[in-house]
Scaffold this motif. Structure first.
Motif, PDB file in Angstrom:
ATOM      1  N   TYR A  23       0.834  -1.195   0.000  1.00  0.00           N
ATOM      2  CA  TYR A  23       0.000   0.000   0.000  1.00  0.00           C
ATOM      3  C   TYR A  23       0.870   1.248   0.000  1.00  0.00           C
ATOM      4  N   ASN A  46      -3.325   6.882   3.021  1.00  0.00           N
ATOM      5  CA  ASN A  46      -3.150   5.891   1.961  1.00  0.00           C
ATOM      6  C   ASN A  46      -3.701   6.464   0.662  1.00  0.00           C
ATOM      7  N   PHE A  99      -2.128   1.609  -4.178  1.00  0.00           N
ATOM      8  CA  PHE A  99      -1.389   0.384  -3.930  1.00  0.00           C
ATOM      9  C   PHE A  99      -0.605   0.013  -5.188  1.00  0.00           C
ATOM     10  N   THR A 104       6.217   3.345  -0.411  1.00  0.00           N
ATOM     11  CA  THR A 104       5.836   2.136   0.310  1.00  0.00           C
ATOM     12  C   THR A 104       7.092   1.335   0.587  1.00  0.00           C
TER      13      THR A 104
END
Length: 351
Positions: free
Chosen positions: A10, A22, A25, A115
């Motif tokens: 993510y 967030n 992804f 990430t």
């Protein structure tokens, strides 16, 4: 690099050096010596038609050393692309992908997204693009102690900088040759379901584990409290919706079901309307082209996201608020159970 590996990571936005929300992804799939990275970045404020550069980084002396893997151009509020590179030699650096600890995405407008999967924090201030890497065999070896060769060379002295208290300088192999971007492949606007990705063989969750979701009980069992199945009663409200009506389930638990678009959620209350920005919902709609709205006796509504029932999907669905699954013959996937991950929602306003 032999074997096969797939996982999801993510991506988060970093503002003023701090991790925020967030914003998407990425999927990494490694087959033999080929590495494929599929990026789905959705974040309000990303300008359209600017360049976004994608780096894989390895850690050395407390720094995040970025290897340019490729680039793409953004759309409004998003950046989506596929990067393919040599798993043994990404960016022509001589550093195998197994030494990469994460991905960083930088835009021309100054956006920083990252990430990691090496369980160390992403610190934008410590990131640098590697322009030249000296050839050294130790870089081609894994960083785990058990995998290090018996004749491994001594690590170089650390760079003269003071790492933060939370960060210890990470021993990494030394650099190789100048990086050059690998082939960038722009994905099609619509994709068919990627069933191979859904069967995870090697899976590592990038965030702390969350409680496992539940599979929907059979009609003979008691239904979950938040999406309760009740006996048939007369429904006073006439059902009229702009979505396409269809029958995804063989039983009679649902009075009516529609295929809908995320924009149809504007007919709901504010709490449900915000689901239009839900990453898992956007992911399911992107791959299957529709969402599910269903109504049960007693005017109980559910919102469903098409997908498959496996470990990876369970983690994603639960994380983004769709804890229940119901199998459906309308979602056909090879070697996997297709259906809908769903949650209860309030009644829409049909008028």
């Amino acid at each position: 690099m032999s074997g096969y590996q797939r996982f999801i990571a993510y991506v988060y936005e970093y503002q003023k050096g701090k991790k925020t929300e967030n914003c998407g992804f990425l999927k990494v799939e490694i087959k033999s010596s080929s590495c494929r990275i599929e990026i789905h970045l959705h974040c309000p404020g990303i300008p359209p038609e600017i360049e976004a550069q994608i780096y894989g980084f390895f850690r050395k002396d407390g720094l995040m050393n970025g290897i340019l893997l490729g680039s793409c151009h953004t759309s409004a509020d998003m950046a989506e692309c596929v990067i393919e590179c040599d798993a043994e030699n990404p960016g022509n650096t001589g550093i195998p992908f197994k030494n990469i600890g994460g991905i960083v995405i930088q835009t021309q407008a100054g956006g920083f997204y990252g990430t990691e999967w090496d369980d160390q924090p992403v610190r934008p201030d410590n990131f640098r693009e590697v322009k030249s890497i000296e050839s050294e065999k130790s870089f081609a070896q894994p960083q785990k102690e058990n995998d290090m060769p018996k004749t491994a060379q001594e690590p170089e002295p650390p760079v003269h900088r003071a790492p933060s208290p939370e960060e210890e300088p990470a021993e990494s192999p030394a650099p190789n040759t100048a990086p050059s971007p690998n082939t960038f492949v722009q994905p099609e606007k619509r994709m068919t379901p990627d069933s191979s990705f859904r069967h995870t063989e090697t899976y590592k969750t990038p965030e702390p584990p969350v409680s496992q979701p539940q599979e929907e009980p059979s009609s003979k069992e008691k239904a979950p409290t938040n999406v309760e199945a009740v006996s048939a009663v007369s429904v006073r409200q006439p059902y009229s919706f702009s979505g396409k009506e269809f029958t995804p389930f063989d039983d009679t638990d649902f009075l009516c079901c529609w295929k809908i678009h995320p924009n149809d959620l504007i007919q709901f209350s504010s709490g449900t309307r915000t689901l239009r920005n839900n990453r898992f919902l956007q992911y399911g709609f992107y791959h299957f082209g529709h969402l599910l709205l269903g109504v049960r006796p007693g005017e109980k509504y559910i919102l469903g996201v098409p997908g498959s029932y496996d470990q990876q999907e369970r983690f994603m669905a639960n994380m983004f608020g769709f804890p229940y699954f119901r199998e459906s013959r309308t979602i056909q996937l090879p070697r996997s159970r297709g259906g809908y991950w769903y949650r209860s929602v309030d009644s829409p306003n049909f008028h």
